[in-house]
Design an enzyme around this catalytic site. Structure first.
Site, short mmCIF file in Angstrom:
data_model
loop_
_atom_site.label_atom_id
_atom_site.label_comp_id
_atom_site.label_asym_id
_atom_site.label_seq_id
_atom_site.Cartn_x
_atom_site.Cartn_y
_atom_site.Cartn_z
N HIS A 151 1.94 4.30 -3.05
CA HIS A 151 1.84 5.59 -2.92
C HIS A 151 3.13 6.31 -3.39
O HIS A 151 3.14 7.39 -4.04
CB HIS A 151 1.70 6.12 -1.47
N HIS A 207 0.98 -1.19 -0.01
CA HIS A 207 -0.29 0.06 0.03
C HIS A 207 0.90 1.40 -0.02
O HIS A 207 0.68 2.22 -0.93
CB HIS A 207 -0.78 -0.04 1.23
N GLU A 208 1.70 1.15 0.96
CA GLU A 208 2.67 2.50 0.99
C GLU A 208 3.54 2.72 -0.11
O GLU A 208 3.94 3.89 -0.68
CB GLU A 208 3.39 2.52 2.28
#
Length: 214
Positions: free
Chosen positions: A26, A22-23
Site C-alpha cells: 500500500h 501487505h501494508e
C-alpha cells in the site's frame, strides 16, 4: 478457550510477513503514485513493528482474525484520484497473492534436494511453506471482500466520496460491524456465510497443480 499452540507457532511468521508485505505494498504504491504521506510516516519498510497494530495482532493470536496498522495517504496528491486510490487499495491483497505463489515456488524447488524430499524434517519444511502460502492466499481473498473497511470495498467506495458521502459514512460504520459479526459467526459455528475456506483451498490447489507437486 483451547489454543492449538503448535499451529500458532507455525502460522504466526506467515501472518507477520503477510501483513508487513501487505501494508508495505500500500505504502509503496502510494509513494510511486505521487503521495509522500506513507514515506513520511516511515511505512516504506519491511520492519513489521512499523505495520503491526498491537490490538489487531492480539486478536489474530486469540481469535484468528485481526488487522494491521492502516497506511495513510492524501488523495489530493494523486494525479488520478479514483484510479490511484483503487490501485493503492488493491496493491495490498495482490502482494499477498504474489507472496503465496513465491512460498509455493520455493517449496516446489526444495523437492529437487534429496534432504527435503526424502526426510521427515525436510518434508515438514515444505509443508510449512505450503501452509504459509495458504495463509497468504487467505489474506488475498479476505481483503478482496467488498465490505468496508476491507480493500475490496475501495473499488466502489472511492466514488461515493463525491456522490454520496453520507452513504459512505454509514457503509463504513455498519460494514465494519457486519464484517466482525460474520467473522465471529464463522469462527464459532459451522455456518459459513462467506465461503472463504473453499475459495482458499481452491486457489491453493490450482497452483499446486500448476507447479506439479507430487
Amino acid at each position: 478457550m483451547n489454543f492449538d499452540y503448535f499451529w500458532l507457532f507455525r502460522s504466526l511468521p506467515a501472518v507477520i510477513i503477510g501483513l508487513t508485505v501487505h501494508e508495505l505494498a500500500h505504502a509503496y504504491t502510494a509513494y510511486k503514485l505521487g503521495d509522500m504521506t506513507a514515506k513520511n510516516d516511515g511505512r516504506l519498510t519491511l520492519n513489521p513493528l512499523k505495520h503491526i497494530d498491537p490490538l489487531g495482532f492480539i486478536l489474530i493470536v486469540i481469535a484468528g482474525f485481526g488487522w494491521a496498522k492502516p497506511v495513510s495517504f492524501n488523495p489530493d496528491n494523486l494525479k488520478n484520484k479514483h484510479r490511484d486510490e483503487i490501485l493503492i487499495s488493491l496493491a495490498g491483497p495482490f502482494s499477498n497473492f504474489l507472496l503465496a505463489i513465491l512460498f509455493l515456488i520455493v517449496a516446489r524447488g526444495l523437492y529437487f534436494f534429496p534432504y527435503f524430499s526424502g526426510t521427515e524434517v525436510g518434508l515438514a519444511t515444505i509443508n510449512l511453506l505450503i501452509l504459509w502460502s495458504v495463509i497468504n492466499f487467505g489474506l488475498f481473498i479476505f481483503n478482496l471482500i467488498p465490505i468496508p473497511p476491507l480493500d475490496g470495498s475501495h473499488i466502489y467506495m472511492t466514488f461515493l466520496k463525491e456522490t454520496n458521502p453520507k452513504l459512505l459514512q454509514n457503509m463504513y460504520k455498519y460494514g465494519t460491524l457486519g464484517l466482525l459479526l460474520i467473522i465471529l459467526i464463522q469462527s464459532n459455528t459451522k455456518i459459513e456465510i462467506l465461503p472463504l475456506g473453499p475459495l482458499i483451498r481452491g486457489i491453493t490447489n490450482v497452483f499446486i497443480s500448476i507447479l506439479q507437486f507430487k
